[in-house]
Design a protein around this motif. Structure first.
Motif, short mmCIF file in Angstrom:
data_model
loop_
_atom_site.label_atom_id
_atom_site.label_comp_id
_atom_site.label_asym_id
_atom_site.label_seq_id
_atom_site.Cartn_x
_atom_site.Cartn_y
_atom_site.Cartn_z
N SER A 59 0.85 -1.19 0.00
CA SER A 59 0.00 0.00 0.00
C SER A 59 0.88 1.24 0.00
O SER A 59 2.03 1.21 0.42
N PHE A 60 0.33 2.33 -0.48
CA PHE A 60 1.02 3.61 -0.47
C PHE A 60 0.34 4.56 0.51
O PHE A 60 -0.88 4.48 0.72
N ARG A 61 1.11 5.46 1.08
CA ARG A 61 0.52 6.56 1.82
C ARG A 61 1.28 7.83 1.44
O ARG A 61 2.46 7.78 1.08
N ASN A 113 4.59 0.68 1.62
CA ASN A 113 4.68 -0.24 2.76
C ASN A 113 4.20 -1.61 2.31
O ASN A 113 3.14 -1.73 1.68
N ASP A 114 4.96 -2.65 2.62
CA ASP A 114 4.59 -3.98 2.15
C ASP A 114 5.10 -5.05 3.13
O ASP A 114 6.22 -5.54 3.00
N PRO A 115 4.27 -5.45 4.11
CA PRO A 115 4.71 -6.44 5.10
C PRO A 115 5.13 -7.77 4.48
O PRO A 115 6.09 -8.39 4.93
N THR A 118 -4.80 5.94 -0.44
CA THR A 118 -3.52 6.57 -0.10
C THR A 118 -3.67 7.55 1.06
O THR A 118 -2.70 7.89 1.71
N SER A 119 -4.89 8.00 1.33
CA SER A 119 -5.12 8.87 2.47
C SER A 119 -5.19 8.07 3.76
O SER A 119 -5.18 8.63 4.86
N GLY A 120 -5.29 6.76 3.64
CA GLY A 120 -5.45 5.91 4.80
C GLY A 120 -6.86 5.40 4.96
O GLY A 120 -7.12 4.48 5.72
#
Length: 306
Positions: free
Chosen positions: A92-94, A133-135, A258-260
């Protein structure tokens, strides 16, 4: 829908076309027309190793356009290169601006706060920082010369975009002509249509009242012309994808805007993840069933999907 059942499937889903399109639209204001002042790769690899010149080919380049092809994000760079990005299972991106991480909205699932999985950061001349972010590290990034895209193995052979002008009943019928596979398997084949995944195939088949077990070849006549089934299915695909994009994508996976914020299309699922519930088709009265098809859960109503 019970939250426990909803959470049980979190690890089984990959973002599909609506989720990726939602991310693209969220990143566009921060990245498009802005220069990558600094790029950070905080590890040597994601799903695949980063190219040795990955950072050098990014820094100082202006993002002239941000597009999407199937489930890929594609950032055009002023150099003539293209940054290809795939979210994988959990990526995901933020967007951080002014030192603040703006995450408004009502959350259906808590967003991970583990910054140890912030693997790539783009510091933009707009003042924003775009963080990937990529767990699970199933996502990946690759820089490709624009004039080499047609030969890129990751993109070569992809079928038409389901929301593009060229995708219609005629094209779908030709692609399925004489196919011996099931209709669901054909729709998941990225060579037939690009960007569809398990969720939206289940939903489209339900809305078009077609069985996932039906032979794909039944979409075409003996002359490879489209049947009424093909026209119904194309209409259902258009409808469900547009509705999902409008809702911000589905968030039964780790996908986030992307805003969460989370997308809320999962509240509009008519068949997916509704095993044991009464069919929503008016006058049907059937019960939604689940079975495993090609290694994936298929949800359908045996009574009204033929």
């Amino acid at each position: 829908m019970a939250l426990s059942r909803h959470l049980h499937k979190v690890n089984a889903c990959m973002p599909e076309l609506p989720e990726v399109e939602t991310v693209r639209r969220g990143l566009q204001p921060a990245m498009e027309g802005s220069k990558i002042v600094k790029a950070e790769a905080r590890r040597k690899d994601l799903r695949f190793p980063f190219q040795k010149d990955f950072i050098a080919r990014l820094e100082g380049q202006t993002v002239t356009g941000l597009g999407r092809r199937a489930k890929y994000l594609m950032a055009d760079l002023g150099s003539g290169d293209v940054l290809l990005m795939h979210l994988g299972m959990s990526g995901s991106f933020r967007v951080l601006e002014g030192g603040h991480n703006d995450t408004p909205g009502q959350f259906h699932h808590l967003r991970s706060e583990d910054r140890a999985h912030d693997h790539v950061v783009f510091h933009m001349s707009s003042g924003a920082s775009v963080v990937f972010n990529d767990p699970r590290r199933f996502g990946y990034m690759k820089i490709i010369a624009r004039n080499a895209l047609e030969d890129e193995p990751l993109l070569k052979g992809l079928g038409p975009e389901p929301l593009g002008n060229e995708f219609d009943a005629v094209m779908l019928a030709r692609s399925c002509f004489n196919k011996k596979t099931s209709l669901k398997a054909a729709l998941l084949d990225q060579r037939v249509v690009a960007g569809l995944g398990n969720i939206y195939v289940c939903e489209a088949l339900y809305r078009s009242q077609l069985s996932p077990r039906r032979l794909a070849a039944t979409l075409a006549t003996k002359k490879a012309e489209p049947t009424d089934h093909a026209a119904r299915l194309v209409g259902a695909i258009h409808s469900v994808l547009n509705q999902a994009i409008k809702a911000g994508g589905s968030s039964i996976s780790d996908h986030r805007l992307t805003s969460g914020e989370l997308g809320y299309f999962q509240h509009s699922f008519q068949v997916y993840d509704r095993e044991g519930e009464t069919c929503q088709t008016k006058g049907c009265g059937g019960i939604v069933r689940r079975f495993v098809q090609n290694g994936r859960s298929t949800f359908w109503c045996p009574k009204c999907q033929k």
